[in-house]
Design a protein around this motif. Structure first.
Motif, short mmCIF file in Angstrom:
data_model
loop_
_atom_site.label_atom_id
_atom_site.label_comp_id
_atom_site.label_asym_id
_atom_site.label_seq_id
_atom_site.Cartn_x
_atom_site.Cartn_y
_atom_site.Cartn_z
N VAL A 125 0.73 -1.06 -0.07
CA VAL A 125 -0.03 0.08 0.18
C VAL A 125 0.95 1.25 -0.13
O VAL A 125 1.85 1.50 0.81
CB VAL A 125 -0.76 0.02 1.33
N ILE A 126 0.80 2.22 -1.05
CA ILE A 126 1.68 3.22 -1.18
C ILE A 126 0.82 4.42 -0.86
O ILE A 126 1.23 5.56 -0.49
CB ILE A 126 2.23 3.38 -2.42
N ASP A 127 -0.59 4.31 -0.66
CA ASP A 127 -1.47 5.44 -0.34
C ASP A 127 -2.62 4.84 0.17
O ASP A 127 -3.30 4.10 -0.30
CB ASP A 127 -1.60 6.48 -1.41
N LEU A 128 -3.21 5.50 1.24
CA LEU A 128 -4.62 5.15 1.71
C LEU A 128 -5.22 6.25 2.25
O LEU A 128 -4.52 6.97 3.26
CB LEU A 128 -4.39 4.27 2.75
N MET A 129 -6.22 6.84 1.70
CA MET A 129 -6.71 8.25 2.02
C MET A 129 -8.24 8.21 2.11
O MET A 129 -8.85 7.28 1.49
CB MET A 129 -6.38 9.30 1.23
N VAL A 130 -8.69 8.73 3.32
CA VAL A 130 -10.20 8.98 3.45
C VAL A 130 -10.59 10.56 3.69
O VAL A 130 -9.92 11.15 4.35
CB VAL A 130 -10.63 8.04 4.61
N HIS A 131 -11.51 10.90 3.02
CA HIS A 131 -11.91 12.33 3.13
C HIS A 131 -12.07 12.52 4.64
O HIS A 131 -12.65 11.93 5.09
CB HIS A 131 -12.96 12.57 2.22
N PRO A 132 -11.78 13.73 5.22
CA PRO A 132 -11.94 14.13 6.71
C PRO A 132 -13.39 13.84 7.31
O PRO A 132 -13.46 13.51 8.05
CB PRO A 132 -11.46 15.34 6.71
N LYS A 133 -14.29 14.10 6.28
CA LYS A 133 -15.62 13.98 6.82
C LYS A 133 -15.94 12.72 7.02
O LYS A 133 -17.10 12.63 7.55
CB LYS A 133 -16.76 15.00 5.64
N PHE A 134 -15.27 11.84 6.27
CA PHE A 134 -15.92 10.47 6.32
C PHE A 134 -14.88 9.40 7.06
O PHE A 134 -15.27 8.27 7.15
CB PHE A 134 -15.94 9.85 4.92
N ARG A 135 -14.01 10.01 7.96
CA ARG A 135 -13.03 9.34 8.83
C ARG A 135 -13.76 8.69 9.88
O ARG A 135 -14.84 9.31 10.26
CB ARG A 135 -12.06 10.13 9.08
N GLY A 136 -13.26 7.62 10.44
CA GLY A 136 -13.82 7.13 11.60
C GLY A 136 -15.08 5.99 11.59
O GLY A 136 -15.65 5.62 12.35
N ARG A 137 -15.42 5.79 10.43
CA ARG A 137 -16.60 4.93 10.05
C ARG A 137 -16.30 3.75 9.31
O ARG A 137 -17.04 2.79 9.04
CB ARG A 137 -17.46 5.61 8.93
N GLY A 138 -14.92 3.52 9.43
CA GLY A 138 -14.41 1.91 8.93
C GLY A 138 -14.46 1.78 7.38
O GLY A 138 -14.24 0.64 6.77
N ILE A 139 -14.21 2.96 6.92
CA ILE A 139 -14.06 3.13 5.24
C ILE A 139 -12.69 2.39 5.23
O ILE A 139 -12.54 1.63 4.00
CB ILE A 139 -14.37 4.39 4.68
N ALA A 140 -11.69 2.97 5.60
CA ALA A 140 -10.35 2.74 5.34
C ALA A 140 -10.22 0.94 5.60
O ALA A 140 -9.37 0.24 4.93
CB ALA A 140 -9.15 3.25 6.45
N THR A 141 -10.97 0.42 6.66
CA THR A 141 -10.72 -0.73 7.01
C THR A 141 -11.68 -1.71 5.81
O THR A 141 -10.95 -2.83 5.58
CB THR A 141 -11.50 -1.15 8.34
N ALA A 142 -12.55 -1.23 5.18
CA ALA A 142 -13.18 -1.87 4.37
C ALA A 142 -12.39 -1.69 2.85
O ALA A 142 -12.39 -2.88 2.47
CB ALA A 142 -14.56 -1.17 3.74
N LEU A 143 -11.62 -0.63 2.59
CA LEU A 143 -10.56 -0.82 1.59
C LEU A 143 -9.70 -1.84 1.65
O LEU A 143 -9.12 -2.27 0.60
CB LEU A 143 -10.29 0.52 1.31
N VAL A 144 -9.24 -1.91 2.91
CA VAL A 144 -8.09 -2.63 3.17
C VAL A 144 -8.24 -4.22 2.85
O VAL A 144 -7.59 -4.88 2.26
CB VAL A 144 -7.19 -2.47 4.64
N ALA A 145 -9.71 -4.55 3.51
CA ALA A 145 -10.19 -5.82 3.25
C ALA A 145 -10.33 -6.24 1.99
O ALA A 145 -9.95 -7.30 1.37
CB ALA A 145 -11.43 -5.83 4.26
N GLU A 146 -11.07 -5.46 1.14
CA GLU A 146 -11.00 -5.64 -0.12
C GLU A 146 -9.89 -5.75 -1.03
O GLU A 146 -9.52 -6.56 -1.87
CB GLU A 146 -12.14 -4.41 -0.97
N CYS A 147 -8.98 -4.82 -0.77
CA CYS A 147 -7.49 -4.91 -1.22
C CYS A 147 -6.97 -6.30 -1.00
O CYS A 147 -6.54 -7.09 -1.67
CB CYS A 147 -6.70 -3.82 -1.12
N ALA A 148 -7.09 -6.90 0.22
CA ALA A 148 -6.53 -8.11 0.49
C ALA A 148 -7.04 -9.39 -0.10
O ALA A 148 -6.64 -10.22 -0.61
CB ALA A 148 -6.85 -8.40 2.28
#
Length: 186
Positions: A125-148
């Motif tokens: 992973v060279i970049d993982l970004m979430v818009h500040p308004k949407f942080r803390g909702r598990g969106i990064a976790t969902a992206l990491v899981a789909e990437c995996a």
């Protein structure tokens, strides 16, 4: 490396050849990451070159950079360079985005063998970004899981993420990888 203005070229070189001592490296087993559960409110899909303008805007927002013509131009160039493979070899479908109501609000960019690392053949992973308004909702976790899940399809056994120490979201990223180690096996 494609030539742009000398200012942009030096910025790209700075990003590409950053000092590794200022970076943290996390590695997790693919099977553990695929068991993560993140947000279900966003639609996850593959990013394409057509998404570069939105991806550049997301990058500015995610990193707290004030939008300007110059900042947008640099972010756009940086995203193009990602797709061109300057920061590592992209894999089929390895640039993922998260959308809510048609708005790109998150992205994960994964490559193999970035130029600043010894070739390992492992996805990174060279970049993982979430818009500040949407942080803390598990969106990064969902992206990491789909990437995996995609990494598993590519035959990879683990996923590496490298993060600058200056990244204020380092604790949350550690939490995602820690959660993967503690998730129950299927």
């Amino acid at each position: 490396l494609r030539r742009t203005t000398s200012h942009r070229t030096s910025r790209v070189q700075q990003i590409t050849y950053s000092v590794l001592m200022d970076r943290h490296s996390l590695q997790a087993q693919i099977d553990a990451l695929t068991r993560l559960h993140g947000a279900t409110e966003c639609e996850i899909g593959v990013l394409t070159r057509f998404d570069i303008p939105e991806l550049a805007e997301l990058s500015l927002a995610a990193y707290g950079i004030r939008p300007s013509i110059e900042a947008n131009s640099e972010a756009t160039d940086e995203m193009r360079l990602c797709f061109d493979g300057v920061f590592g070899t992209p894999l089929e479908g390895s640039f993922l985005g998260g959308w809510i109501e048609g708005e790109l609000i998150a992205a994960i960019i994964v490559v193999v063998d970035p130029p600043v690392e010894e070739p390992s053949g492992l996805p990174q992973v060279i970049d993982l970004m979430v818009h500040p308004k949407f942080r803390g909702r598990g969106i990064a976790t969902a992206l990491v899981a789909e990437c995996a899940r995609r990494c598993k399809d590519w035959g990879a056994s683990s996923l590496i993420v490298r993060i600058d120490e200056a990244n204020v979201h380092l604790p949350q990223i550690y939490d995602i990888f820690q959660e993967s180690e503690n998730s129950p096996t299927s």
